[in-house]
Design an enzyme around this catalytic site. Structure first.
Site, PDB file in Angstrom:
ATOM      1  N   ASP A  12       0.797  -1.218   0.000  1.00 23.62           N
ATOM      2  CA  ASP A  12       0.000   0.000   0.000  1.00 23.62           C
ATOM      3  C   ASP A  12       0.839   1.282   0.000  1.00 23.62           C
ATOM      4  OD1 ASP A  12      -2.247  -1.629   0.076  1.00 23.62           O
ATOM      5  OD2 ASP A  12      -2.307  -1.624   2.271  1.00 23.62           O
ATOM      6  N   LYS A  15       1.822   2.177  -5.132  1.00 28.42           N
ATOM      7  CA  LYS A  15       2.367   1.629  -6.387  1.00 28.42           C
ATOM      8  C   LYS A  15       1.455   1.921  -7.577  1.00 28.42           C
ATOM      9  CE  LYS A  15       2.372  -2.345  -4.303  1.00 28.42           C
ATOM     10  NZ  LYS A  15       2.101  -1.942  -2.908  1.00 28.42           N
ATOM     11  N   GLY A  16       0.130   1.808  -7.347  1.00 26.66           N
ATOM     12  CA  GLY A  16      -0.828   2.045  -8.434  1.00 26.66           C
ATOM     13  C   GLY A  16      -0.702   3.449  -8.972  1.00 26.66           C
ATOM     14  N   LYS A  17      -0.661   4.434  -8.065  1.00 26.30           N
ATOM     15  CA  LYS A  17      -0.562   5.823  -8.504  1.00 26.30           C
ATOM     16  C   LYS A  17       0.707   6.035  -9.335  1.00 26.30           C
ATOM     17  CE  LYS A  17       0.781  10.369  -7.354  1.00 26.30           C
ATOM     18  NZ  LYS A  17       0.651  11.665  -6.735  1.00 26.30           N
ATOM     19  N   GLY A  39      -4.538  -4.150  -3.898  1.00 23.77           N
ATOM     20  CA  GLY A  39      -5.516  -3.102  -4.190  1.00 23.77           C
ATOM     21  C   GLY A  39      -4.719  -1.864  -4.545  1.00 23.77           C
ATOM     22  N   HIS A  40      -4.658  -1.545  -5.830  1.00 22.70           N
ATOM     23  CA  HIS A  40      -3.840  -0.412  -6.282  1.00 22.70           C
ATOM     24  C   HIS A  40      -4.757   0.726  -6.701  1.00 22.70           C
ATOM     25  CE1 HIS A  40      -0.164  -3.195  -7.241  1.00 22.70           C
ATOM     26  NE2 HIS A  40      -0.574  -3.259  -5.995  1.00 22.70           N
ATOM     27  N   GLN A 222       1.962  -6.037  -3.280  1.00 21.69           N
ATOM     28  CA  GLN A 222       2.369  -6.183  -1.875  1.00 21.69           C
ATOM     29  C   GLN A 222       3.630  -5.340  -1.621  1.00 21.69           C
ATOM     30  OE1 GLN A 222       1.377  -9.473  -3.598  1.00 21.69           O
ATOM     31  NE2 GLN A 222      -0.516  -8.476  -2.995  1.00 21.69           N
ATOM     32  N   THR A 299     -10.100  -4.364   1.155  1.00 26.82           N
ATOM     33  CA  THR A 299     -10.791  -5.009   2.271  1.00 26.82           C
ATOM     34  C   THR A 299     -11.406  -3.986   3.229  1.00 26.82           C
ATOM     35  OG1 THR A 299      -8.746  -5.035   3.535  1.00 26.82           O
ATOM     36  CG2 THR A 299      -9.239  -6.998   2.230  1.00 26.82           C
ATOM     37  N   GLY A 330       3.968  12.363   1.612  1.00 28.25           N
ATOM     38  CA  GLY A 330       4.615  13.365   2.458  1.00 28.25           C
ATOM     39  C   GLY A 330       3.584  14.335   3.007  1.00 28.25           C
TER      40      GLY A 330
HETATM   41  P1  GDP Z   1      -0.763   0.447  -3.541  1.00 30.33           P
HETATM   42  O1  GDP Z   1      -1.377  -0.827  -3.106  1.00 30.33           O
HETATM   43  O2  GDP Z   1       0.707   0.501  -3.302  1.00 30.33           O
HETATM   44  O3  GDP Z   1      -1.100   0.829  -4.959  1.00 30.33           O
HETATM   45  O4  GDP Z   1      -1.398   1.586  -2.612  1.00 30.33           O
HETATM   46  P2  GDP Z   1      -2.959   1.712  -2.210  1.00 30.33           P
HETATM   47  O5  GDP Z   1      -3.705   2.204  -3.369  1.00 30.33           O
HETATM   48  O6  GDP Z   1      -3.429   0.475  -1.544  1.00 30.33           O
HETATM   49  O7  GDP Z   1      -2.877   2.779  -1.062  1.00 30.33           O
HETATM   50  C1  GDP Z   1      -2.344   4.045  -1.276  1.00 30.33           C
HETATM   51  C2  GDP Z   1      -3.437   5.086  -0.923  1.00 30.33           C
HETATM   52  O8  GDP Z   1      -2.840   6.357  -0.799  1.00 30.33           O
HETATM   53  C3  GDP Z   1      -4.479   5.226  -1.995  1.00 30.33           C
HETATM   54  O9  GDP Z   1      -5.701   5.577  -1.400  1.00 30.33           O
HETATM   55  C4  GDP Z   1      -3.956   6.386  -2.849  1.00 30.33           C
HETATM   56  O10 GDP Z   1      -4.974   7.076  -3.536  1.00 30.33           O
HETATM   57  C5  GDP Z   1      -3.343   7.259  -1.786  1.00 30.33           C
HETATM   58  N1  GDP Z   1      -2.168   8.044  -2.186  1.00 30.33           N
HETATM   59  C6  GDP Z   1      -1.188   7.727  -3.071  1.00 30.33           C
HETATM   60  N2  GDP Z   1      -0.232   8.667  -3.056  1.00 30.33           N
HETATM   61  C7  GDP Z   1      -0.600   9.591  -2.152  1.00 30.33           C
HETATM   62  C8  GDP Z   1       0.001  10.793  -1.658  1.00 30.33           C
HETATM   63  O11 GDP Z   1       1.085  11.193  -2.039  1.00 30.33           O
HETATM   64  N3  GDP Z   1      -0.700  11.471  -0.687  1.00 30.33           N
HETATM   65  C9  GDP Z   1      -1.891  11.045  -0.215  1.00 30.33           C
HETATM   66  N4  GDP Z   1      -2.481  11.773   0.725  1.00 30.33           N
HETATM   67  N5  GDP Z   1      -2.474   9.921  -0.650  1.00 30.33           N
HETATM   68  C10 GDP Z   1      -1.836   9.201  -1.593  1.00 30.33           C
HETATM   69  P1  IMO Z   2      -0.892  -4.077  -2.323  1.00 28.01           P
HETATM   70  O1  IMO Z   2      -0.427  -4.598  -3.639  1.00 28.01           O
HETATM   71  C1  IMO Z   2      -0.963  -4.593   2.003  1.00 28.01           C
HETATM   72  C2  IMO Z   2      -1.016  -8.689   3.538  1.00 28.01           C
HETATM   73  C3  IMO Z   2      -2.283  -9.136   4.233  1.00 28.01           C
HETATM   74  C4  IMO Z   2      -1.710 -10.148   5.209  1.00 28.01           C
HETATM   75  C5  IMO Z   2      -0.594 -10.788   4.402  1.00 28.01           C
HETATM   76  C6  IMO Z   2      -0.986 -12.095   3.734  1.00 28.01           C
HETATM   77  O2  IMO Z   2      -2.194  -3.375  -2.366  1.00 28.01           O
HETATM   78  O3  IMO Z   2       0.184  -3.305  -1.645  1.00 28.01           O
HETATM   79  P2  IMO Z   2      -2.521 -12.757   1.678  1.00 28.01           P
HETATM   80  O4  IMO Z   2      -3.917 -12.381   1.329  1.00 28.01           O
HETATM   81  O5  IMO Z   2      -1.515 -12.381   0.658  1.00 28.01           O
HETATM   82  O6  IMO Z   2      -2.401 -14.192   2.091  1.00 28.01           O
HETATM   83  O7  IMO Z   2      -2.188 -11.915   3.004  1.00 28.01           O
HETATM   84  O8  IMO Z   2      -0.216  -9.850   3.417  1.00 28.01           O
HETATM   85  N1  IMO Z   2      -1.224  -8.149   2.169  1.00 28.01           N
HETATM   86  C7  IMO Z   2      -1.161  -6.865   1.859  1.00 28.01           C
HETATM   87  N2  IMO Z   2      -0.993  -5.772   2.639  1.00 28.01           N
HETATM   88  N3  IMO Z   2      -1.060  -4.441   0.667  1.00 28.01           N
HETATM   89  C8  IMO Z   2      -1.209  -5.513  -0.125  1.00 28.01           C
HETATM   90  O9  IMO Z   2      -1.197  -5.419  -1.474  1.00 28.01           O
HETATM   91  C9  IMO Z   2      -1.315  -6.791   0.458  1.00 28.01           C
HETATM   92  N4  IMO Z   2      -1.481  -8.046  -0.010  1.00 28.01           N
HETATM   93  C10 IMO Z   2      -1.418  -8.868   1.038  1.00 28.01           C
HETATM   94  O10 IMO Z   2      -2.912  -8.075   4.879  1.00 28.01           O
HETATM   95  O11 IMO Z   2      -1.128  -9.485   6.302  1.00 28.01           O
HETATM   96 MG    MG Z   3      -2.912  -1.530  -1.864  1.00 22.19          MG
END
Ligand code: GDP
Ligand code: IMO
Ligand code: MG
Length: 421
Positions: A12, A15-17, A39-40, A222, A299, A330
């Site tokens: 989290d 990475k998606g952004k 979840g990106h 991840q 989730t 930041g």
């Molecule tokens: P990923 O799994 O690595 O793609 O990240 P996620 O999407 O799960 O979580 C990142 C969250 O932070 C998302 O809700 C993005 O929209 C948000 N986000 C990304 N970059 C920034 C940032 O620079 N500032 C803020 N406030 N939110 C951000």
């Molecule tokens: P992105 O790509 C954050 C965590 C779960 C759990 C552990 C094992 O959005 O960054 P699993 O379902 O893989 O068996 O869960 O890994 N986990 C993540 N935490 N971001 C993710 O993906 C994750 N994918 C799995 O919360 O602790």
């Molecule tokens: Mg994510």
């Protein structure tokens, strides 16, 4: 030539952004591991999307997207995911390629995930319950089903025999809360839908693209601290989330890997169980969670929050061979009076800058360095040099500690809230 972008913490990181932001420079974006546990999030033009299995290049019209062989695919979730993007990308299927060697998540893999977590009680991993662990277990155990198998005449027979094995395991675990019939119905509908897509021998496709000098971006899911080898085992996911996973997850030789971008948040988060040395179980941690909206993108679970851990960050930069760092979120720390950053761990009174082999059974006390906070209305419009000195000091300290440049800074979820240095 393949560049890699991956998370350096516990997932989290954003990475998606960043994959979406970088996509215009690439001909192909490829996922190489993980599955719908990811979840990106992407935000642009006032719209927000969360991708689970589809690579984050899908919204850019000139880029191909590949779900690589190292990914595990749940056809039901993929169908739902496509339903969420099809209005925005009516032409998506011409740009989405799916490896025939990617393994399938079956309904019983999901049930097994739930059964296994329920049987662990307090010791549960905190899995996303998407069936990831059981699917990779079958892959390594040589009994998995792959995307290409859906085109074979004996698919139903192999499915039935796999499911009957799974049902024995589920019964052994004493788990009964599922409706397999309903789940199977959606599964087979989704299999028919999957057949209408481009199912390919992706290793040849990538190889041809490399030969033609095309640019490829491998998008990690991840984070490095969730890697099955080097993460906080057993509280990890079941795939290789590191740069090394790109080779096996796409079928490319190491010599084709060019630049590795490592993404981290300006603080730390983790969702699910397992060690987190710099965790803040107090009002500062709650403030980070609220301002950073630290709730799971798929989730909705509360993410745990804490200070930036440079010991862990340096470790994951080493494992991945990170060239450039990308710092996210930041802006979430805007207006904090004081910030802490862990520069060492203290273990039984001894200081170390190494992550111990078993973080789960080691009592680690972070050693912090404090930094003054920066102003509450900081943004990127005037460029890095014009930013608050405290912010620049924080960024430069991290660069010096890790020994890599922070080449991109993100100060908001939108595409335009990004500074390339
Ligand atoms: P990923 O799994 O690595 O793609 O990240 P996620 O999407 O799960 O979580 C990142 C969250 O932070 C998302 O809700 C993005 O929209 C948000 N986000 C990304 N970059 C920034 C940032 O620079 N500032 C803020 N406030 N939110 C951000
Ligand atoms: P992105 O790509 C954050 C965590 C779960 C759990 C552990 C094992 O959005 O960054 P699993 O379902 O893989 O068996 O869960 O890994 N986990 C993540 N935490 N971001 C993710 O993906 C994750 N994918 C799995 O919360 O602790
Ligand atoms: Mg994510």
């Amino acid at each position: 030539m393949i560049d890699v972008i991956l998370g350096l913490q516990w997932g989290d990181e954003g990475k998606g952004k960043i994959a979406d932001y970088l996509t215009p420079n690439y001909d192909l974006v490829a996922r190489f591991q993980g599955g719908p546990n990811a979840g990106h999030s992407l935000e642009f033009e006032g719209k927000k999307f969360v991708l689970n299995t589809i690579p984050s290049g899908i919204f850019r019209k000139n880029t191909l997207n590949l779900i690589g062989n190292g990914v595990v695919i749940d056809p039901v979730r993929l169908k739902e995911e496509i339903g969420r993007i099809v209005n925005e990308c009516p032409d998506y299927s011409s740009r989405l390629l799916i490896s025939k060697k990617a393994h399938l998540i079956l309904p019983t893999h999901r049930i097994l995930d739930a059964a296994s977590e329920a049987s662990k009680g307090e010791a549960k991993i905190g899995s996303t319950l998407r069936g990831i662990g059981p699917t990779y277990r079958d892959k390594i155990g040589r009994s998995g089903l792959r995307v290409g198998d859906i085109l074979e005449a004996d698919f139903q027979k192999r499915y039935d025999s796999t499911v009957s094995e799974h049902l024995k395991q589920i019964e052994f675990l004493g788990y009964t809360q599922f409706d397999l019939e309903a789940e199977q119905k959606s599964f087979f509908e989704a299999i028919e839908f999957l057949k209408t897509h481009q199912l390919v021998n992706s290793e040849y496709l990538i190889h041809d693209m490399i030969s033609q000098g095309k640019k490829i971006l491998a998008e990690g899911a991840q984070g490095s601290m969730l890697d099955v080898e080097f993460g906080t085992y057993p509280y990890v996911t079941s795939s290789n989330t590191l740069t090394g996973g790109v080779c096996t997850g796409l079928g490319v030789a190491p010599k084709h890997i060019n630049k590795v971008y490592g993404i981290f948040k300006a603080y730390c988060t983790r969702v699910g169980s397992g060690p987190f040395p710099t965790e803040l179980d107090d009002e500062i941690g709650e403030k980070m969670r609220q301002i950073g909206n630290e709730f799971g993108a798929t989730t909705g679970r509360k993410r745990r929050t804490g200070w930036l851990d440079l010991v862990a960050l340096k470790y994951t930069c080493m494992l991945n061979g990170v060239d450039d760092l990308i710092m996210m979120k930041g802006d979430v720390l805007n207006g904090f009076d004081e910030l802490n950053v862990a520069t060492e761990y203290s273990i039984n009174g001894e200081k170390t800058s190494q992550v111990p082999a078993n973080l789960c059974s080691t009592d680690v006390e972070p050693v912090y360095q404090s930094f003054p906070g920066w102003s509450s209305d900081m943004n990127l419009s005037a460029g890095f040099d014009a930013m608050d000195d405290s912010f620049k000091n924080y960024v430069e300290f991290i660069e010096k500690y890790i020994g890599s440049k922070i080449s991109v800074i993100s100060m908001g979820p939108g595409r335009d809230e990004t500074l390339s240095r």
